[in-house]
Design a protein around this motif. Structure first.
Motif, mmCIF file in Angstrom:
data_model
loop_
_atom_site.group_PDB
_atom_site.id
_atom_site.type_symbol
_atom_site.label_atom_id
_atom_site.label_comp_id
_atom_site.label_asym_id
_atom_site.label_seq_id
_atom_site.Cartn_x
_atom_site.Cartn_y
_atom_site.Cartn_z
ATOM 1 N N LYS A 150 0.867 -1.183 0.000
ATOM 2 C CA LYS A 150 0.000 0.000 0.000
ATOM 3 C C LYS A 150 0.895 1.221 0.000
ATOM 4 O O LYS A 150 1.804 1.332 0.807
ATOM 5 N N ARG A 151 0.633 2.116 -0.898
ATOM 6 C CA ARG A 151 1.431 3.329 -1.002
ATOM 7 C C ARG A 151 0.680 4.489 -0.383
ATOM 8 O O ARG A 151 -0.545 4.540 -0.444
ATOM 9 N N ILE A 152 1.437 5.374 0.181
ATOM 10 C CA ILE A 152 0.843 6.559 0.780
ATOM 11 C C ILE A 152 0.582 7.553 -0.340
ATOM 12 O O ILE A 152 1.489 7.898 -1.102
ATOM 13 N N PRO A 153 -0.672 8.054 -0.451
ATOM 14 C CA PRO A 153 -0.963 9.009 -1.529
ATOM 15 C C PRO A 153 -0.299 10.359 -1.244
ATOM 16 O O PRO A 153 -0.221 10.805 -0.113
ATOM 17 N N VAL A 154 0.194 10.980 -2.317
ATOM 18 C CA VAL A 154 0.811 12.297 -2.229
ATOM 19 C C VAL A 154 -0.265 13.323 -2.549
ATOM 20 O O VAL A 154 -1.013 13.153 -3.522
ATOM 21 N N PRO A 155 -0.412 14.371 -1.747
ATOM 22 C CA PRO A 155 -1.466 15.361 -2.028
ATOM 23 C C PRO A 155 -1.225 16.031 -3.377
ATOM 24 O O PRO A 155 -0.096 16.295 -3.770
ATOM 25 N N GLU A 156 -2.338 16.282 -4.042
ATOM 26 C CA GLU A 156 -2.277 16.896 -5.383
ATOM 27 C C GLU A 156 -1.902 18.365 -5.304
ATOM 28 O O GLU A 156 -1.216 18.876 -6.155
ATOM 29 N N HIS A 157 -2.389 19.052 -4.291
ATOM 30 C CA HIS A 157 -2.165 20.486 -4.200
ATOM 31 C C HIS A 157 -0.823 20.764 -3.522
ATOM 32 O O HIS A 157 -0.625 20.435 -2.353
ATOM 33 N N VAL A 158 0.109 21.317 -4.260
ATOM 34 C CA VAL A 158 1.412 21.687 -3.725
ATOM 35 C C VAL A 158 1.605 23.156 -4.017
ATOM 36 O O VAL A 158 1.412 23.602 -5.149
ATOM 37 N N GLU A 159 2.002 23.907 -3.003
ATOM 38 C CA GLU A 159 2.185 25.348 -3.205
ATOM 39 C C GLU A 159 3.435 25.589 -4.042
ATOM 40 O O GLU A 159 4.468 24.967 -3.810
ATOM 41 N N PRO A 160 3.339 26.497 -5.014
ATOM 42 C CA PRO A 160 4.525 26.795 -5.829
ATOM 43 C C PRO A 160 5.544 27.567 -4.981
ATOM 44 O O PRO A 160 5.183 28.275 -4.038
ATOM 45 N N GLU A 161 6.802 27.411 -5.350
ATOM 46 C CA GLU A 161 7.854 28.139 -4.635
ATOM 47 C C GLU A 161 7.739 29.614 -4.947
ATOM 48 O O GLU A 161 7.405 30.004 -6.075
ATOM 49 N N PRO A 162 8.012 30.453 -3.965
ATOM 50 C CA PRO A 162 7.957 31.893 -4.257
ATOM 51 C C PRO A 162 9.091 32.275 -5.203
ATOM 52 O O PRO A 162 10.128 31.617 -5.249
ATOM 53 N N GLU A 163 8.853 33.347 -5.961
ATOM 54 C CA GLU A 163 9.839 33.799 -6.947
ATOM 55 C C GLU A 163 11.090 34.264 -6.215
ATOM 56 O O GLU A 163 11.019 34.959 -5.207
ATOM 57 N N LYS A 164 12.243 33.859 -6.733
ATOM 58 C CA LYS A 164 13.496 34.268 -6.101
ATOM 59 C C LYS A 164 13.741 35.732 -6.404
ATOM 60 O O LYS A 164 13.531 36.196 -7.521
ATOM 61 N N ARG A 165 14.205 36.426 -5.395
ATOM 62 C CA ARG A 165 14.398 37.862 -5.545
ATOM 63 C C ARG A 165 15.877 38.188 -5.403
ATOM 64 O O ARG A 165 16.581 37.587 -4.600
#
Length: 176
Positions: A150-165
């Motif tokens: 049984k595999r652990i499901p990975v959540p679909e919603h992942v926050e994008p990384e903020p833009e590097k400044r």
């Protein structure tokens, strides 16, 4: 007649070389075209030599070439020592390389892969949780077959990384 150098003449008569050069400069004594002095010329100026040496005997001279030869021999000996040391180091390192290669190629009995590590833990949990009395085929010495990982499901919603400044944009651009 026999020709002698200034050094040979000074040793033969036991006089200083500078005295011979002074006689040559004053014209009392003359040299040949090969910068040597005839023995007859030396007898005319200085007389018979006091020592009864044979003129044909070579006079040993510490010439710069003999010093160079000695220096070169010392350098050759030093280079031979360095070469033998380098050969010893090379054989030592070659043995080390061969030993390391044998160790890398040796069979790894206790090593398991990452996926293999998870399966024994899951099997051990199933064996402990399931009683052996229900399964007539299971003798308790071997682990039962695993049904399905049984595999652990990975959540679909992942926050994008903020833009590097950059450095200056941290001060002059507002956060957004």
């Amino acid at each position: 007649m026999k020709s002698l150098s200034v050094l040979e003449l000074s040793k033969l008569y036991g006089i200083n070389r500078q005295t011979i050069y002074n006689h040559i400069n004053k014209g009392i004594l003359s040299k040949n075209s090969d910068n040597k002095i005839d023995f007859s010329e030396a007898i005319r100026v200085f007389g018979e030599p006091a020592k009864k040496q044979d003129v044909k005997e070579p006079v040993k001279i510490d010439s710069p070439s003999s010093a160079e030869v000695l220096l070169l021999r010392q350098q050759i000996d030093m280079l031979k020592n360095q070469l033998s040391d380098a050969k010893d180091r090379e054989s030592f390192y070659q043995n080390q390389i061969e030993t390391m290669q044998r160790l890398l190629e040796a069979p790894k009995a206790n090593m398991t892969t990452f996926t293999d590590q998870e399966q024994p833990q899951a099997n051990a949990a199933q064996v402990q949780s399931a009683p052996d009395t229900d399964d007539p085929k299971h003798d308790g010495l071997t682990t039962p077959e695993q049904t399905e990982n049984k595999r652990i499901p990975v959540p679909e919603h992942v926050e994008p990384e903020p833009e590097k400044r950059g450095f200056w944009s941290r001060f002059f651009k507002p956060y957004g």
